[in-house]
Design an enzyme around this catalytic site. Sequence first.
Site, mmCIF file in Angstrom:
data_model
loop_
_atom_site.group_PDB
_atom_site.id
_atom_site.type_symbol
_atom_site.label_atom_id
_atom_site.label_comp_id
_atom_site.label_asym_id
_atom_site.label_seq_id
_atom_site.Cartn_x
_atom_site.Cartn_y
_atom_site.Cartn_z
ATOM 1 N N GLU A 1 -31.906 -15.508 94.787
ATOM 2 C CA GLU A 1 -30.823 -16.162 95.515
ATOM 3 C C GLU A 1 -29.864 -15.139 96.129
ATOM 4 O OE1 GLU A 1 -30.118 -20.334 93.725
ATOM 5 O OE2 GLU A 1 -28.153 -19.400 93.742
ATOM 6 N N HIS B 1 -52.903 -11.477 79.288
ATOM 7 C CA HIS B 1 -54.136 -12.268 79.299
ATOM 8 C C HIS B 1 -54.113 -13.293 80.423
ATOM 9 C CE1 HIS B 1 -55.111 -10.437 75.428
ATOM 10 N NE2 HIS B 1 -53.803 -10.495 75.231
ATOM 11 N N LYS C 1 -29.302 -28.887 99.240
ATOM 12 C CA LYS C 1 -28.356 -29.757 98.528
ATOM 13 C C LYS C 1 -27.842 -30.833 99.492
ATOM 14 C CE LYS C 1 -26.173 -26.950 94.856
ATOM 15 N NZ LYS C 1 -24.910 -26.469 94.306
#
Length: 465
Positions: free
Chosen positions: A294, A323, A436
């Site tokens: 951000e 892994h 938003k």
Amino acid sequence: MIEFDYRNIKEEIIGSENGLNIEEEFNKYSETIHRIISDLNSKKDKPGQWLQWMNLGYNEETIWYVKEYAALVENRFDNILILGMGGSSLGSMAVCEALLPPYWNFLTKEQRNNFPKIFFLDNIDPDQMNAILNILDLKKTLVNVVTKSGSTAEVMAQFMILKDRMEQELGDDYRKNIIATTDKNIGILKQLSDQEGYKTFYIPDDVSGRFSVFSAVGLLPFALVGINIEEITQGIKDMDLALKNTDIRFNIAAQNALIHYLMDTKKGKNISVMMPYSYRLRYVADWYCQLWAESLGKEKDKNNNTVNTGQTPVKALGVTDQHSQIQLYNEGPNDKIINFLRVGEFDTNLEIPNIFEYTGISYLGGKTINKLFNAEADSTMASLIDYKRPNVTITVPKLTPYYLGQLLYMIEVQTAITGALYNIDAFDQPGVEQSKNYTYALMGRVGYEDSANELKAKLSNPIKI
Ligand code: PA5
């Protein structure tokens, strides 16, 4: 102090195609780094610079209020529930997970020294929310609603559900089970708190969400579960002092900032992996991802040129991801810099018993799991070097409040310096605000009608194949 080792980004270790002539680069950038660090420190008290996070370690008043409240509610609650998105919860989660014993919420009250369990609700998945509501006895739960803007749709929706349930279950007393952490002046949560009389803590001006972990956003939950917040702030202060050094040769935040910047811009390493070899530090990797993404992912630079900056941050966990992801890191595109995050001394030493004779596994018997863990980290690092993959190592001597304060503050400063190197604003988030606003439009918030119509048209015309 925490330690930083950058040997494995040097061209003499991984070759000139992928490595840096770091001494030459340090010399070349020494003036720039000197200016950036001086600038940060001279501007940090000025309004509008969004640098107040650099002062949070010194905020005695907040520490006092937080400790006073924590003492007042000691033994009153079985659970703390934090409602918050992104920067309003990731830092608190990272520190709590790092400093509380693993599986804290599964321990008995005695094992928790009478401190409450702690839950973070940083999503609005209906099934998850419902599960939390079913698990928690709301009469014994303190709900801390954290939002700097005081209006983020997800947090406010969570809060509305919780408040309604609490009122039904607790009657008028429900207010004593709610705390608000928000901005002092703006936002609906501030208005609601005043109106309803919730205990309220304030996030100082000029501290954006992702840099707010050492404000009341983090300090309050830490104190409520018994983490020593003065040790945290001591760590921040000591690290701050060290990072005031404008000489890059002695400033680890500046070193890692420059290394990341050059790796991205000169060597094509546009992915930054944070890989703790510590289960307890796994959420520090999440917090880092948000901070790095951000802060540095920006379309425009400070001169309004289109630059589209930012490395993609990725989290990995040692040994789990050996892994899973290491195959790619070693043999896939050479486009990453790996940050190992290691712990000098674990709280526990666990011996592997000598119980089998099979030569394929008997070598493990009599050694500690700690030795195996460290050997795994060393081996992963060595294999990355073989494949000429740049990597650095940050070592935290021990998982204590003091060192966590140092670690997170160092990464914050590193992020700010990297932003300055890219010449972008590391403290805004226009890309987040945009989505938003779209959400407000789609949910019918007054004032967003035009965007709502535009969006509905876009979303109702899926591409047909
Ligand atoms: O770092 C940021 O600014 C964001 O991640 C915010 O913390 C997040 O969007 C939540 O915002 P608010 O605290 O206003 O609810």
